[in-house]
Design a protein around this motif. Structure first.
Motif, short mmCIF file in Angstrom:
data_model
loop_
_atom_site.label_atom_id
_atom_site.label_comp_id
_atom_site.label_asym_id
_atom_site.label_seq_id
_atom_site.Cartn_x
_atom_site.Cartn_y
_atom_site.Cartn_z
N PHE A 86 33.10 31.23 47.04
CA PHE A 86 33.91 31.43 48.25
C PHE A 86 35.40 31.38 47.91
N ASN A 87 35.80 30.39 47.14
CA ASN A 87 37.22 30.24 46.76
C ASN A 87 37.68 31.40 45.89
N THR A 88 36.84 31.79 44.92
CA THR A 88 37.20 32.88 44.01
C THR A 88 37.38 34.20 44.75
N LEU A 89 36.43 34.52 45.64
CA LEU A 89 36.49 35.80 46.35
C LEU A 89 37.67 35.84 47.31
N ASN A 90 37.96 34.72 47.97
CA ASN A 90 39.13 34.68 48.85
C ASN A 90 40.42 34.89 48.07
N THR A 91 40.50 34.29 46.88
CA THR A 91 41.68 34.46 46.03
C THR A 91 41.82 35.91 45.58
N GLN A 92 40.71 36.51 45.16
CA GLN A 92 40.74 37.91 44.73
C GLN A 92 41.18 38.83 45.85
N LEU A 93 40.68 38.57 47.05
CA LEU A 93 41.03 39.41 48.18
C LEU A 93 42.51 39.25 48.55
N LYS A 94 43.01 38.02 48.46
CA LYS A 94 44.41 37.76 48.76
C LYS A 94 45.33 38.42 47.74
N ASP A 95 44.93 38.38 46.45
CA ASP A 95 45.76 38.95 45.39
C ASP A 95 45.76 40.47 45.40
N ASN A 96 44.65 41.08 45.86
CA ASN A 96 44.54 42.54 45.80
C ASN A 96 43.77 43.04 47.02
N PRO A 97 44.37 42.96 48.22
CA PRO A 97 43.64 43.26 49.45
C PRO A 97 43.19 44.71 49.61
N SER A 98 43.82 45.63 48.89
CA SER A 98 43.45 47.05 49.04
C SER A 98 43.13 47.70 47.69
N GLY A 99 42.72 46.89 46.72
CA GLY A 99 42.41 47.42 45.40
C GLY A 99 41.08 48.16 45.38
N THR A 100 40.74 48.66 44.20
CA THR A 100 39.51 49.44 44.06
C THR A 100 38.25 48.59 44.30
N ASP A 101 38.37 47.28 44.14
CA ASP A 101 37.23 46.39 44.35
C ASP A 101 37.18 45.81 45.76
N ALA A 102 38.06 46.26 46.65
CA ALA A 102 38.19 45.62 47.97
C ALA A 102 36.88 45.66 48.75
N ALA A 103 36.19 46.80 48.75
CA ALA A 103 34.93 46.90 49.50
C ALA A 103 33.90 45.93 48.95
N ALA A 104 33.80 45.87 47.61
CA ALA A 104 32.82 44.99 46.97
C ALA A 104 33.15 43.52 47.25
N ILE A 105 34.44 43.17 47.24
CA ILE A 105 34.83 41.78 47.50
C ILE A 105 34.53 41.41 48.95
N HIS A 106 34.87 42.30 49.89
CA HIS A 106 34.54 42.03 51.30
C HIS A 106 33.02 41.87 51.47
N TYR A 107 32.27 42.71 50.77
CA TYR A 107 30.80 42.65 50.82
C TYR A 107 30.30 41.29 50.33
N GLY A 108 30.78 40.88 49.16
CA GLY A 108 30.37 39.59 48.62
C GLY A 108 30.79 38.43 49.50
N LEU A 109 32.00 38.52 50.04
CA LEU A 109 32.51 37.45 50.90
C LEU A 109 31.70 37.36 52.19
N GLY A 110 31.31 38.51 52.73
CA GLY A 110 30.47 38.51 53.92
C GLY A 110 29.15 37.82 53.68
N LEU A 111 28.57 38.05 52.49
CA LEU A 111 27.29 37.42 52.15
C LEU A 111 27.44 35.91 51.98
N VAL A 112 28.58 35.49 51.42
CA VAL A 112 28.82 34.04 51.28
C VAL A 112 28.99 33.40 52.65
N TYR A 113 29.75 34.04 53.53
CA TYR A 113 29.92 33.51 54.88
C TYR A 113 28.58 33.36 55.59
#
Length: 479
Positions: free
Chosen positions: A283-310
């Protein structure tokens, strides 16, 4: 680290990375198949293999693509993910190739994963595992299979060490593992052959090099002075240098294969993190990644993973929010839709779940998963006939992946006042999750109420099989 866990990790390293160059002493294929069969039975009973259709599809795609460039093989290769946060991969007996979940989530590309899988395929193709078994053939096949399975199970955390110790008991003394000590030569051979396979495939062989560098950075930081025979990947530094030399003048050939499919590596990686990794650090790692790069190429995958953690944190509104964000980037992505439908169902919104899942049931990989969730939604809405048809369809296609379908069918049959069949399906459910004692209780109750001769025969046959297994397991425990 727990000393028992350390020992089992050490032993698993010895077992699966100990291969000489020549295969002149390899055991016969039927002998190895016998070891492999017993080995896999033990592994599967411990439920250590990750049963995720999407992730399993990806790793099979990678492995089978590489295999398509090899000559005919003596074994049917199988590919599995071990559900543990360990940076490791290995070739087991009978060409059963395993990658740990922690390996996949620590890599950055499909080429890195393919590099490591190609290396393990090279071990199996060279029959290195056969030679390792041959050096131990004075041990009974059952004991050898137990030793191998115990090493894998014991390499995991928590109470799994105890399970590994039980399988290991009486199989082999610690001192006898000396004959299995690995060499740098076998790793060199597997690297060279793996690169040869990768050069012809659609993957870049440079992925093996970067994968090895991650192994060195993540697994063996500060341990270069430790002898190679206690490491998973011996001579990592020298192996990197050797691979660099092999690839120094690498130019992709004109006839190099194209990747005809999207392996969805990033999406699968974040799926594994979101669904199976430890919740708090993920949870902490994905939130940090999303904060550091909110619109990067991995944004969809990070949102997906974060949604599953939530969702695992029972914060379903936040889960739905992030899955919708992922869907706004990857429009109509079935990987996202199937999880969104599942979480709508968890949130008590079965009709929204059905609307979201509509159309995914024809998808080759996620179709059965969508049908399972649709069936559960129809059950919530008391559309019992539709739910029953869908659950039966799921069980016809993938009973081992969706044992809960038996449980839901038992509930439906109970609502339909079919007590005998309800107990029968509960028996099947508990048998599938390896709770044989409870399964036997329900099958006995089923026989008290069943009237149909065919149903009675099926229940008796399953009951006989379970009692036999239950008795066999009790005898093993007593010895």
């Amino acid at each position: 680290m727990n000393p028992i866990k350390s020992f089992f990790i050490f032993l698993s390293f010895l077992l699966f990375f100990s291969f000489p160059l020549s295969n002149s002493l390899a055991i016969s294929i039927p002998e190895e198949n016998e070891v492999a069969k017993k080995f896999m039975t033990m592994i599967q009973k411990q439920q250590k293999i990750l049963n995720d259709p999407i992730a399993n599809h990806m790793i099979r795609q990678v492995g089978n693509h590489i295999l398509s460039f090899l000559p005919p093989q003596p074994f049917k290769y199988s590919f599995y993910i071990v559900n543990d946060d360990v940076f490791n991969a290995f070739a087991g007996p009978g060409a059963h190739i395993f990658a740990y979940r922690g390996l996949i989530t620590s890599l950055d590309s499909i080429d890195e994963l393919a590099g490591i899988i190609g290396h393990e395929i090279a071990h199996a193709a060279s029959r290195h595992v056969s030679e390792s078994i041959d050096r131990s053939k004075f041990i009974s096949i059952g004991s050898l299979a137990g030793m191998l399975a115990g090493a894998i199970i014991g390499s995991q955390s928590g109470s799994d060490s105890d399970a590994g110790a039980t399988l290991m008991k009486g199989s082999m003394a610690i001192g006898q593992t000396a004959m299995l000590a690995f060499t740098r030569e076998n790793e060199t051979e597997a690297d060279e052959k793996g690169i040869m396979f990768l050069k012809r495939s659609c993957f870049s062989p440079e992925g093996l090099q970067s994968g090895l560098m991650k192994i060195r950075a993540l697994d063996f930081r500060g341990t270069e002075g430790i002898p190679d025979y206690v490491k998973t990947h011996p001579g990592t530094a020298s192996r990197i240098a050797h691979v660099e030399t092999i690839l120094s003048d690498y130019i992709p050939p004109e006839n190099k294969a194209d990747c005809d499919t999207d392996f969805r590596f990033n999406m699968v990686k974040y799926r594994l993190l979101g669904l199976y990794a430890e919740i708090k650090p993920t949870f902490n790692t994905l939130n940090t990644q999303l904060k550091d790069n909110p619109s990067g190429t991995d944004a969809a995958a990070i949102h997906y993973g974060l949604g599953l953690v939530y969702a695992r944190k029972s914060m379903r509104e936040q889960a739905i929010f992030h899955l919708k964000k992922a869907l706004s980037i990857n429009i109509f992505d079935p990987m996202i839709l199937v999880e969104l439908g599942r979480i709508y169902l968890m949130n008590g919104e079965p009709q929204k779940a059905l609307n979201t899942l509509k159309g995914i049931e024809s998808e080759p990989v996620m179709g059965v998963m969508a049908k399972f969730h649709q069936a559960a939604a129809h059950l919530e809405l008391r559309n019992l006939s539709t739910a029953k048809d869908l659950f039966n369809n799921v069980l016809n296609q993938a009973p081992e992946t969706y044992p809960k379908a038996y449980y839901h069918l038992a509930n439906i049959l109970s609502l339909e006042k079919k007590k005998g069949l309800s107990h029968y399906y509960l028996g099947l459910y508990y048998a599938e999750i390896n709770n044989n004692k409870t399964a036997i209780i329900h099958l006995n109750k089923a026989l008290e109420h069943l009237k149909d001769k065919d149903d009675i025969k099926k229940a008796k046959d399953r009951l006989h099989q379970l009692k036999k297994e239950f008795s066999k397991n009790r005898e093993k425990e007593q010895h």
